[in-house]
Design a protein around this motif. Structure first.
Motif, PDB file in Angstrom:
ATOM      1  N   ALA A 251      -3.867 -30.902  39.178  1.00 50.89           N
ATOM      2  CA  ALA A 251      -3.105 -31.690  38.210  1.00 50.89           C
ATOM      3  C   ALA A 251      -4.060 -32.648  37.519  1.00 50.89           C
TER       4      ALA A 251
ATOM      5  N   SER B 289       3.979 -34.584  40.632  1.00 50.78           N
ATOM      6  CA  SER B 289       4.165 -33.570  39.589  1.00 50.78           C
ATOM      7  C   SER B 289       3.751 -32.189  40.071  1.00 50.78           C
ATOM      8  N   ARG B 290       2.711 -32.156  40.893  1.00 52.58           N
ATOM      9  CA  ARG B 290       2.219 -30.863  41.388  1.00 52.58           C
ATOM     10  C   ARG B 290       3.222 -30.193  42.319  1.00 52.58           C
ATOM     11  N   TYR B 291       3.834 -30.968  43.234  1.00 55.62           N
ATOM     12  CA  TYR B 291       4.684 -30.377  44.262  1.00 55.62           C
ATOM     13  C   TYR B 291       6.173 -30.427  43.948  1.00 55.62           C
TER      14      TYR B 291
ATOM     15  N   GLY C  77       7.426 -31.317  40.605  1.00 53.35           N
ATOM     16  CA  GLY C  77       7.705 -31.310  39.176  1.00 53.35           C
ATOM     17  C   GLY C  77       7.136 -30.070  38.513  1.00 53.35           C
ATOM     18  N   SER C  78       6.872 -30.212  37.228  1.00 50.86           N
ATOM     19  CA  SER C  78       6.373 -29.083  36.438  1.00 50.86           C
ATOM     20  C   SER C  78       4.871 -28.881  36.579  1.00 50.86           C
ATOM     21  N   GLY C  79       4.192 -29.831  37.206  1.00 41.56           N
ATOM     22  CA  GLY C  79       2.739 -29.761  37.315  1.00 41.56           C
ATOM     23  C   GLY C  79       2.036 -30.533  36.222  1.00 41.56           C
ATOM     24  N   VAL C  80       2.798 -30.990  35.224  1.00 41.45           N
ATOM     25  CA  VAL C  80       2.249 -31.791  34.130  1.00 41.45           C
ATOM     26  C   VAL C  80       2.595 -33.248  34.380  1.00 41.45           C
TER      27      VAL C  80
ATOM     28  N   SER D 120       6.558 -39.406  35.161  1.00 43.84           N
ATOM     29  CA  SER D 120       5.958 -39.418  36.499  1.00 43.84           C
ATOM     30  C   SER D 120       5.378 -40.795  36.820  1.00 43.84           C
TER      31      SER D 120
END
Length: 388
Positions: free
Chosen positions: A275, A326-328, A330-333, A338
């Protein structure tokens, strides 16, 4: 003839790749070696690098250095480790080149320990000779203790002594680091008076009142939080033996953004988190911290200051938490939402009244900016939701 016993897996040192946080002298070994190979200035006794090269290691160089690493000639960039005023680093190096000890003072999260570690790594090649000051720190932890079982069986002998990190530093001619010195009681702090003055530790238990003398290169770097100065203030005798260097909170937003970007990237690489916090989000985070820390916004609106020290280190923590979340989950963005979701825990800690302070900032500043900016709107909505 009996074969020597193999070293067990439990006691063997782990490979570097298995170390969660590598000491500076290991992580930046190539940079230190490149500086050593390109050394052109005089190196003080027992130092690994000259003062000029120590400064270059900590503040970085514009161009990479050519060095032979693992048998191959490569270009080694010297990265910046400390993003504060370069004169602070210069004064620290000058102090350590003398016989006076160095005391780094500043608010929590201003990089005192970070600077201390890199100074020790560059000067001595070892940053791990350190103790953490607490209310339970004893004089024995500063000087030495004994192996009680062997003392009972054999009496006091040099081989039955357990040397402290300070005594090891004296024997090696290296830098000794004392973290959070003001957390220790006055009697424990004063154990350093004779060490700073005489550069020796007396061991009266041994025959002839033995002494352990410091070798050239030995010195002390201590750190103290400005907010803890009244806890266990240093005695007048000890103050005279330290040169005080105050580390302020980062002065400008550009530098603060650079610090958060660099450190959060390093931490994400350490934890192998795929991320990244984008530049606009970093600027928003730095803006929030700066305005709440100073109590005034860019538009000149006065806002309450929270009781928590909104240091750059706290901003790094928010960026890291937002990236992991965000990584785990959410969307990773990593977006402004966030940041807003993970900001609350850094501002509201011991004093629950800080909830009101944060709500005021969100209502007066973030909400208004969100009317014309999608990022500020996402930040406001996520932060308000997290408070509720």
């Amino acid at each position: 003839m009996a074969k020597p016993a193999k070293k067990s897996e439990e006691t063997a040192a782990p490979p570097v790749s298995e170390i969660l946080k590598e000491p500076a002298e290991i992580k930046y070994a190539h940079e230190l070696e490149a500086l050593r190979q390109n050394e052109k200035d005089e190196v003080p006794a027992a130092w690994k690098l000259s003062p000029r090269s120590v400064l270059a290691y900590i503040v970085g160089t514009k161009k990479p250095l050519t060095a032979t690493i693992n048998g191959a000639q490569v270009e080694v960039p010297i990265t910046r480790k400390f993003f504060g005023d370069d004169t602070i680093v210069e004064r620290s190096i000058v102090t350590l080149a003398s016989e006076r000890a160095l005391l780094l003072v500043g608010d929590p999260g201003t990089g005192k320990s970070w600077l201390s570690e890199h100074l020790a790594a560059a000067i001595s090649g070892c940053s791990t000779l350190t103790i953490q000051g607490t209310a339970g720190t004893t004089e024995e932890q500063i000087k030495y203790s004994w192996n009680i079982a062997r003392i009972i069986a054999e009496g006091p002998k040099p081989e039955n002594m357990i040397a402290s990190p300070c005594m090891i530093s004296m024997r090696k001619g290296a830098i000794f680091r004392f973290e959070e010195i003001t957390r220790c009681v006055g009697d424990v702090q004063d154990a350093l008076v004779s060490i700073c003055s005489d550069k020796a530790i007396a061991v009266p238990e041994l025959p002839g009142d033995a002494m352990v003398f410091a070798k050239p290169g030995f010195n002390i770097i201590a750190t103290a939080n400005a907010r803890d100065q009244g806890v266990n203030e240093l005695s007048a005798a000890l103050k005279r033996r330290f040169n005080y260097v105050h580390i302020p909170v980062v002065a400008d937003q550009k530098t603060e953004v650079e610090i958060v970007r660099t450190r959060s990237k390093e931490l994400l690489e350490r934890y192998k988190i795929a991320a990244r916090v984008e530049e606009p989000v970093l600027k928003l985070l730095a803006t929030v911290f700066r305005e709440m820390r100073n109590g005034v916004t860019a538009e000149g609106v006065n806002v309450q200051k929270p009781s928590t020290t909104l240091s750059t280190a706290e901003a790094i923590g928010v960026a890291l938490d937002a990236a992991i979340h965000s990584r785990y989950f959410g969307s990773g963005v990593v977006g402004a939402d966030s940041i807003g979701r993970n900001l609350v825990g850094s501002i509201v800690k011991e004093d629950l009244d800080d909830v009101k302070v944060l709500k005021e900032y969100l209502s007066l500043v973030a909400k208004k900016r969100g009317e014309g900016d999608a990022q500020w709107k996402a930040f406001y909505e996520a932060a308000i939701s997290a408070i509720k």
